[in-house]
Design an enzyme around this catalytic site. Structure first.
Site, PDB file in Angstrom:
ATOM      1  CG  ASP A  67      31.190  48.050  45.198  1.00  0.00           C
ATOM      2  OD1 ASP A  67      31.453  49.144  44.658  1.00  0.00           O
ATOM      3  OD2 ASP A  67      31.776  47.003  44.900  1.00  0.00           O
ATOM      4  CG  ASN A 136      38.429  37.370  45.408  1.00  0.00           C
ATOM      5  OD1 ASN A 136      37.808  38.046  44.583  1.00  0.00           O
ATOM      6  ND2 ASN A 136      38.321  37.583  46.708  1.00  0.00           N
ATOM      7  CG  HIS A 138      35.544  40.661  44.335  1.00  0.00           C
ATOM      8  ND1 HIS A 138      36.568  40.867  45.223  1.00  0.00           N
ATOM      9  CD2 HIS A 138      35.545  41.770  43.551  1.00  0.00           C
ATOM     10  CE1 HIS A 138      37.151  42.024  44.983  1.00  0.00           C
ATOM     11  NE2 HIS A 138      36.550  42.590  43.962  1.00  0.00           N
ATOM     12  CD  GLU A 143      35.726  39.686  48.717  1.00  0.00           C
ATOM     13  OE1 GLU A 143      36.017  39.193  47.619  1.00  0.00           O
ATOM     14  OE2 GLU A 143      36.493  40.449  49.347  1.00  0.00           O
TER      15      GLU A 143
HETATM   16  C1  GLP Z   1      36.958  46.278  43.658  1.00  0.00           C
HETATM   17  C2  GLP Z   1      35.490  46.621  43.360  1.00  0.00           C
HETATM   18  C3  GLP Z   1      34.997  45.859  42.174  1.00  0.00           C
HETATM   19  C4  GLP Z   1      36.079  45.884  41.109  1.00  0.00           C
HETATM   20  C5  GLP Z   1      37.222  45.024  41.544  1.00  0.00           C
HETATM   21  C6  GLP Z   1      38.435  45.085  40.616  1.00  0.00           C
HETATM   22  O1  GLP Z   1      37.197  45.862  44.931  1.00  0.00           O
HETATM   23  N1  GLP Z   1      34.570  46.468  44.428  1.00  0.00           N
HETATM   24  O2  GLP Z   1      33.782  46.429  41.699  1.00  0.00           O
HETATM   25  O3  GLP Z   1      35.582  45.334  39.919  1.00  0.00           O
HETATM   26  O4  GLP Z   1      37.556  45.251  42.892  1.00  0.00           O
HETATM   27  O5  GLP Z   1      39.156  46.243  40.791  1.00  0.00           O
HETATM   28  P1  GLP Z   1      40.352  46.715  39.839  1.00  0.00           P
HETATM   29  O6  GLP Z   1      39.722  47.156  38.568  1.00  0.00           O
HETATM   30  O7  GLP Z   1      41.010  47.823  40.576  1.00  0.00           O
HETATM   31  O8  GLP Z   1      41.229  45.522  39.648  1.00  0.00           O
END
Ligand code: GLP
Length: 260
Positions: A67, A136, A138, A143
């Site tokens: 992304d 959440n 995702h 989302e």
């Molecule tokens: C982000 C990314 C995801 C990631 C998630 C968890 O927003 N788009 O690909 O897996 O949130 O992030 P973190 O590892 O910082 O908790």
């Protein structure tokens, strides 16, 4: 789903790095789907360390990131382009032609999403898709309420996700409201999906993903439909799993048990 529970974050990260290294050892020119976020930082550090030790070759792979924020050009300090450049591609001296991310600054983000899915297909699809999980539920930026059959497209970020990611932005900066994200159908087409989750704040989302209903309320639950999904957890992220003891019997310390 193969659920591997490791005693701590370090061991979970090492197990995840092992899975990636095994894929690249078997197929040095594999196509990897890469993820960002805090969870992945030690994974990239671990991969770099193994590459420097001559234990794995990273320069022949092709990569597609999950992304990118809409509106952020590649050089923006908080773009995922910059995240990858700083943590993996730059230190590796990785050929930029092999590294793909959606362009957040595309004039038509919807068209960019369609182009990105087509580029993944043209590369032969993803051999190993690395995933984190949002609090959440995702995956990528899919989302809650995301179609479980979604292609790569533009998604509106939830308030919770923007708040969680604000730590990567300066106090005067706002987290973008939209992102281009690989769709859930795109993720499900990968030949192997590897999701890493560490820490107590992920425990509820992990339980919903693995043991809750298949539901757009928890987009990661779509991995229940993936033919080959490996979920790598530390003890804290595994804390809410009802069948934890069973998973630990099947894969003690995250290891395979021989059938004989
Ligand atoms: C982000 C990314 C995801 C990631 C998630 C968890 O927003 N788009 O690909 O897996 O949130 O992030 P973190 O590892 O910082 O908790």
């Amino acid at each position: 789903m193969k659920i591997l529970i490791l005693p701590d974050r370090e061991a979970a990260v090492a197990a995840c790095v092992d899975l990636i290294a095994q894929t690249l050892t078997a197929t040095p020119d594999a196509v990897l789907g890469l993820a960002t976020g805090g969870t992945m930082e030690p994974v990239y550090a671990g991969l770099l360390a193994r590459a420097r030790a001559g234990e794995v070759t990273l320069n022949r792979m092709t990569s597609f990131n999950l992304d990118e924020y809409v509106g952020l050009p590649p050089g923006h300090p908080q773009s995922y382009h910059t995240y990858m450049q700083e943590r993996l591609f730059g230190p590796l001296g990785f050929d930029p032609a092999r590294a793909h991310l959606p362009r957040g600054d595309a004039s038509d983000p919807m068209a960019e999403a369609v182009r990105y899915d087509a580029a993944i297909m043209a590369a032969g699809g993803i051999d190993l898709q690395l995933l984190g999980i949002g609090g959440n539920g995702h995956i990528g930026f899919n989302e809650p309420s995301s179609s479980l059959a979604s292609p790569t497209r533009v998604k509106t970020l939830t308030r919770a996700t923007r708040a969680a990611n604000a730590r990567f932005f300066g106090p005067d900066e706002t987290v973008p409201q939209f992102a281009i994200t690989m769709g859930i159908a795109t993720i499900l087409r990968s030949r192997h999906a590897v999701l890493l989750a560490t820490g107590g704040p992920k425990a509820a989302a992990v339980a919903a993903m693995a043991e809750g209903p298949l539901s757009a309320r928890c987009p990661a639950s779509a991995l229940q439909m993936h033919p080959k999904a490996t979920i790598v957890l530390d003890a804290e992220a595994a804390a809410d799993l009802e069948l934890r003891q069973y998973y630990e019997t099947v894969h003690p310390q995250g290891q395979e048990v021989s059938l004989d």
